[in-house]
Design a protein around this motif. Structure first.
Motif, PDB file in Angstrom:
ATOM      1  N   LEU A 164      77.795  21.576  14.815  1.00  9.03           N
ATOM      2  CA  LEU A 164      76.357  21.769  14.646  1.00  9.03           C
ATOM      3  C   LEU A 164      76.006  22.072  13.201  1.00  9.03           C
ATOM      4  O   LEU A 164      75.019  21.586  12.664  1.00  9.03           O
ATOM      5  N   THR A 165      76.832  22.877  12.554  1.00  8.04           N
ATOM      6  CA  THR A 165      76.539  23.313  11.191  1.00  8.04           C
ATOM      7  C   THR A 165      77.824  23.687  10.464  1.00  8.04           C
ATOM      8  O   THR A 165      78.839  23.989  11.098  1.00  8.04           O
ATOM      9  N   LYS A 166      77.768  23.645   9.145  1.00  8.47           N
ATOM     10  CA  LYS A 166      78.916  24.080   8.342  1.00  8.47           C
ATOM     11  C   LYS A 166      78.881  25.594   8.104  1.00  8.47           C
ATOM     12  O   LYS A 166      79.829  26.175   7.589  1.00  8.47           O
ATOM     13  N   LYS A 167      77.773  26.214   8.493  1.00  8.71           N
ATOM     14  CA  LYS A 167      77.627  27.656   8.293  1.00  8.71           C
ATOM     15  C   LYS A 167      78.504  28.406   9.298  1.00  8.71           C
ATOM     16  O   LYS A 167      78.830  27.891  10.369  1.00  8.71           O
ATOM     17  N   PRO A 168      78.895  29.626   8.967  1.00  9.65           N
ATOM     18  CA  PRO A 168      79.764  30.414   9.873  1.00  9.65           C
ATOM     19  C   PRO A 168      78.977  30.992  11.048  1.00  9.65           C
ATOM     20  O   PRO A 168      78.779  32.205  11.154  1.00  9.65           O
ATOM     21  N   LEU A 169      78.491  30.111  11.922  1.00  7.54           N
ATOM     22  CA  LEU A 169      77.716  30.527  13.091  1.00  7.54           C
ATOM     23  C   LEU A 169      78.459  30.083  14.346  1.00  7.54           C
ATOM     24  O   LEU A 169      78.829  28.911  14.472  1.00  7.54           O
ATOM     25  N   TYR A 170      78.670  31.013  15.270  1.00  9.20           N
ATOM     26  CA  TYR A 170      79.533  30.749  16.411  1.00  9.20           C
ATOM     27  C   TYR A 170      78.950  31.345  17.690  1.00  9.20           C
ATOM     28  O   TYR A 170      77.987  32.116  17.665  1.00  9.20           O
ATOM     29  N   LEU A 171      79.614  31.021  18.811  1.00 14.03           N
ATOM     30  CA  LEU A 171      79.356  31.694  20.079  1.00 14.03           C
ATOM     31  C   LEU A 171      80.386  32.808  20.222  1.00 14.03           C
ATOM     32  O   LEU A 171      81.588  32.565  20.127  1.00 14.03           O
TER      33      LEU A 171
END
Length: 306
Positions: A290-297
């Motif tokens: 979804l994104t290269k940013k460090p965003l996770y579940l």
């Protein structure tokens, strides 16, 4: 009354009685399913624009209110606080109203309003309808969440009975990281367990709407009970988490992104998993982050073994 309308009312009545019977017998999962299916049919009819309907606008409004009551009872059955929020005996007062909807002319017994019908699309179906990806990614902000009716709580199921030598899994969904987290309306997560061909291995469960939104996180803090002993899952199975939210401009619930966890990742303690672009790829063939940013579940797993 036309034969079509008579048949429709008979089907509604039969569905209503099935739900109420399941409810009175304590078969809550079946009751919730029946109530939600009937509520959706009633909402569709209440908001139908076709000219050949035999229902007047006032009758449609009453049908919509009955749908709202069905959702309220469904929500009460799923509430961990109390099952008395909207009682079965209250709901049963509506059966004669539904049966005699063409002649009913009294005041509705409960102070409720029809809930707008929301389309919940199959994975990938919304791709044919969406052409505003910048709204999806950039978040144009389509109104305040406070201006829309709250979604009925989810369809979470209780933990299975334990079996000697078998392991049960509880997954706590803590939060999900999204750059436009604050702009998601009525966000929830659909949890399913699929084999390599994308076939369901357990019943699908929906979380209630998120408990809060803060900065780049949507917080859930809710437990999912896997509806199969871990040892009985087929090789190559995976647990999927689809993040969904309501789009008021288009009047449907859309999948924003998804994540999954494979069998070798089942172990006690916290885990963070990556987010992928929709449509949900249950076969895991064409995955795009979804994104290269460090965003996770963010999840936490607990294993239960006899």
């Amino acid at each position: 009354m036309s034969e079509v309308t008579r048949s429709l009312l008979q089907r509604w009545g039969a569905s209503f009685r099935r739900g109420a019977d399941f409810d009175s017998w304590g078969q809550l999962v079946e009751a919730i399913d029946e109530y939600q299916i009937l509520a959706r049919h009633l909402q569709k009819e209440a908001q139908a624009q076709h000219n050949n309907s035999e229902f007047t606008e006032e009758q449609k409004k009453t049908i919509g209110k009955i749908a709202t009551c069905l959702e309220l009872r469904s929500a009460a059955l799923q509430s961990t606080q109390s099952r008395e929020e909207f009682k079965l005996e209250d709901l049963k007062k509506l059966e004669p109203i539904l049966k005699n909807i063409l002649t009913y002319n009294k005041e509705f017994p409960f102070d409720v309003q029809p809930v707008p019908l929301r389309r919940i699309l199959a994975p990938g179906e919304e791709e044919n309808l969406e052409f505003e990806e910048d709204e999806e990614e950039g978040g144009a902000g389509a109104g305040s969440p406070d201006s829309f009716p709250a979604r009925v709580p989810g369809t979470l199921l209780p933990r299975l009975p334990s079996e000697p030598g078998m392991t049960l899994l509880t997954i706590r969904i803590e939060k999900i990281g999204l750059k436009d987290a604050g702009q998601c309306i009525d966000p929830y997560i659909t949890v399913s367990v699929k084999d390599l061909n994308g076939i369901d291995l357990t019943p699908v469960q929906d979380t209630p709407v998120a408990s809060r939104k803060e900065d780049t996180y949507v917080h859930f803090n809710v437990d999912i009970e896997l509806q199969k002993h871990v040892e009985k899952l087929t090789k190559g199975a995976a647990i999927f988490f689809e993040f969904k939210h309501y789009k008021p401009k288009k009047r449907f619930t859309s999948t924003k992104c998804f994540a999954f966890m494979e069998m070798d990742e089942i172990k006690p303690g916290p885990i963070v998993i990556e987010l992928y672009k929709k449509p949900t790829d249950f076969k895991r063939k064409k995955l795009q982050l979804l994104t290269k940013k460090p965003l996770y579940l963010h999840l936490h797993q607990t294993l239960h073994k006899e």
